[in-house]
Design a protein around this motif. Sequence first.
Motif, mmCIF file in Angstrom:
data_model
loop_
_atom_site.group_PDB
_atom_site.id
_atom_site.type_symbol
_atom_site.label_atom_id
_atom_site.label_comp_id
_atom_site.label_asym_id
_atom_site.label_seq_id
_atom_site.Cartn_x
_atom_site.Cartn_y
_atom_site.Cartn_z
ATOM 1 N N THR A 1 -8.888 -6.085 0.161
ATOM 2 C CA THR A 1 -10.001 -5.589 0.968
ATOM 3 C C THR A 1 -9.766 -5.950 2.432
ATOM 4 N N SER A 2 -9.261 -4.998 3.167
ATOM 5 C CA SER A 2 -8.959 -5.168 4.585
ATOM 6 C C SER A 2 -10.137 -4.660 5.414
ATOM 7 N N ILE A 3 -9.897 -4.265 6.636
ATOM 8 C CA ILE A 3 -10.944 -3.773 7.526
ATOM 9 C C ILE A 3 -10.604 -2.372 7.997
ATOM 10 N N ALA A 4 -11.611 -1.573 8.262
ATOM 11 C CA ALA A 4 -11.404 -0.188 8.681
ATOM 12 C C ALA A 4 -10.494 -0.105 9.900
ATOM 13 N N ASN A 5 -9.572 0.857 9.854
ATOM 14 C CA ASN A 5 -8.667 1.130 10.977
ATOM 15 C C ASN A 5 -7.892 -0.113 11.408
ATOM 16 N N ALA A 6 -7.475 -0.900 10.417
ATOM 17 C CA ALA A 6 -6.831 -2.184 10.705
ATOM 18 C C ALA A 6 -5.598 -2.048 11.589
ATOM 19 N N ASP A 7 -4.897 -0.939 11.486
ATOM 20 C CA ASP A 7 -3.646 -0.790 12.245
ATOM 21 C C ASP A 7 -3.871 -0.384 13.690
ATOM 22 N N HIS B 1 -4.643 -15.987 1.816
ATOM 23 C CA HIS B 1 -4.233 -14.712 1.238
ATOM 24 C C HIS B 1 -2.771 -14.750 0.801
ATOM 25 N N ARG B 2 -1.928 -15.418 1.615
ATOM 26 C CA ARG B 2 -0.516 -15.534 1.269
ATOM 27 C C ARG B 2 -0.353 -16.238 -0.086
ATOM 28 N N THR B 3 -1.182 -17.243 -0.328
ATOM 29 C CA THR B 3 -1.124 -17.970 -1.592
ATOM 30 C C THR B 3 -1.380 -17.037 -2.772
ATOM 31 N N VAL B 4 -2.368 -16.161 -2.630
ATOM 32 C CA VAL B 4 -2.677 -15.212 -3.703
ATOM 33 C C VAL B 4 -1.548 -14.201 -3.871
ATOM 34 N N ILE B 5 -1.023 -13.709 -2.774
ATOM 35 C CA ILE B 5 0.055 -12.717 -2.831
ATOM 36 C C ILE B 5 1.291 -13.307 -3.498
ATOM 37 N N GLU B 6 1.627 -14.530 -3.151
ATOM 38 C CA GLU B 6 2.799 -15.171 -3.760
ATOM 39 C C GLU B 6 2.589 -15.406 -5.249
ATOM 40 N N LEU C 1 1.786 -8.438 2.883
ATOM 41 C CA LEU C 1 1.856 -7.575 1.695
ATOM 42 C C LEU C 1 3.060 -6.632 1.776
ATOM 43 N N ARG C 2 3.263 -6.052 2.954
ATOM 44 C CA ARG C 2 4.367 -5.091 3.093
ATOM 45 C C ARG C 2 5.720 -5.755 2.889
ATOM 46 N N GLY C 3 5.821 -7.021 3.217
ATOM 47 C CA GLY C 3 7.097 -7.711 3.054
ATOM 48 C C GLY C 3 7.229 -8.463 1.749
ATOM 49 N N SER C 4 6.198 -8.413 0.918
ATOM 50 C CA SER C 4 6.176 -9.248 -0.289
ATOM 51 C C SER C 4 6.919 -8.672 -1.478
ATOM 52 N N GLY C 5 7.034 -7.350 -1.516
ATOM 53 C CA GLY C 5 7.612 -6.715 -2.701
ATOM 54 C C GLY C 5 6.596 -6.484 -3.805
ATOM 55 N N VAL C 6 5.346 -6.890 -3.585
ATOM 56 C CA VAL C 6 4.278 -6.671 -4.563
ATOM 57 C C VAL C 6 3.701 -5.270 -4.364
ATOM 58 N N PRO C 7 3.584 -4.471 -5.422
ATOM 59 C CA PRO C 7 2.937 -3.157 -5.279
ATOM 60 C C PRO C 7 1.482 -3.363 -4.836
ATOM 61 N N PHE C 8 1.074 -2.710 -3.771
ATOM 62 C CA PHE C 8 -0.263 -2.964 -3.251
ATOM 63 C C PHE C 8 -0.942 -1.685 -2.793
ATOM 64 N N VAL C 9 -2.261 -1.774 -2.692
ATOM 65 C CA VAL C 9 -3.084 -0.699 -2.148
ATOM 66 C C VAL C 9 -4.073 -1.346 -1.195
ATOM 67 N N LYS D 1 -4.730 -7.763 9.701
ATOM 68 C CA LYS D 1 -3.435 -7.198 10.088
ATOM 69 C C LYS D 1 -2.286 -8.069 9.592
ATOM 70 N N LYS D 2 -2.425 -9.364 9.757
ATOM 71 C CA LYS D 2 -1.369 -10.278 9.325
ATOM 72 C C LYS D 2 -1.217 -10.261 7.805
#
Length: 302
Positions: free
Chosen positions: A119-125, A101-106, A142-150, A136-137
Motif C-alpha cells: 500500500t503505497s501513495i497516489a502518484n508516488a513516482d 518495510h525492507r524487513t517484510v520484503i526480505e 521492491l523493484r530490486g528485491s526479485g519478489v513479484p509485487f503489485v 518511493k524508497k
Amino acid sequence: MVVPFDRLKPNERTIVSIVVTGATGQLGRHVIEALLERNVPAQDIVAAGRSVDKLADFAEQGVQVRRLDYADAASVAAALRGARRVLLVSGSEVGQRVEQHRTVIEAAKAEGVELLAYTSIANADTTGMLLAAEHKKTEAILRGSGVPFVLLRNGWYLENYTEQLPGTLAQGGLAGAAGSGRVSGASRADYAHAAAAVLVADGQAGKVYELGGDEAFTMADLAAEITAATGKEISYNNLPAEDYAGLLAGAGVPAAFAEILADSDLGIARGDLLVSTGDLRKLIGRPTTSLAEAVRSAAAAV
C-alpha cells in the motif's frame, strides 16, 4: 479481470495463505473483512499484527492470527511462514518505515511468496510530498528485491477529514493550506476491498494501481458538505503552509508531523493527490464512497 474467489474452480484455488500485515490497524481489519466477504476460507487467511489480542474476533471466525512487529525480524519471518500472497500495509511510524518495510520484503523473498502487494501513495513516482518519500524508497526496494509485487497506490482517506468532524464543528470552521486543489478521496473500506480483489486474483505481479475516489473535491467542497449535513455554517480558511503547521502544532500535533501535514496540503494544491484512472472503481466493482455519503455518516454519529 479480477475474479472473486468464490467463482474460482476448486483446482484454481491455489492460495495456501494470504498474510495481511498491520491487521490490527483500521485498513488491515477492513482487508480481512473483505477477504472473508469474498468467501476466502478463514483458515487460508493470516491476520498479523503487534497485538494478537486485538485480533481475537477474527480468530473466533477461524482466521489464523500471528504476532508481527515490523521492528522484529524474527516475528516477521514467523508471521509470513507458509504465505503465498502478502499484503504489506505500510507502517505508521514515519521515519522508520523504510527499514521496517525492507524487513517484510526480505522475509517474503526468503519465503518465496508468489505476490507481495504494497500500500503505497497516489502518484508516488511524481509527487513531491514529504509523506511520499518513504513510499518511493520502499517501491525502489521492491523493484530490486526479485519478489513479484503489485503496487496499490492509495489516495487520501475520506476519514482523514470525517474523523476530525467534532473538532471542525467545535471550531466553527475548516483550516488548511490546500487552496483550490482537488483530492480524490475514498473510504478505507473502498481501498481495502481493492486490496482484497488484487490478493485473490491471478496475473497481478508488475501492476501499478493508482487508486482514488470517483469524484475529486476541494476543501471548500468539504466545508459545504459539512454545512449541508449538520446545518452549521462551516467555511474553509486557506492559510500559508507555515501558518497551518503552526496552527496544528498549537493544537497538540507534534511539530514534525504538523509540517508533514501542511506539506501534504501543498501537495493537494499542486494536484498530487488527484487520481483519474478509475482503478479503484474497477477493482471494487461499484462506485466509490462519495464525500457527501461519508460526511453524512460521520455527522449522524456526532
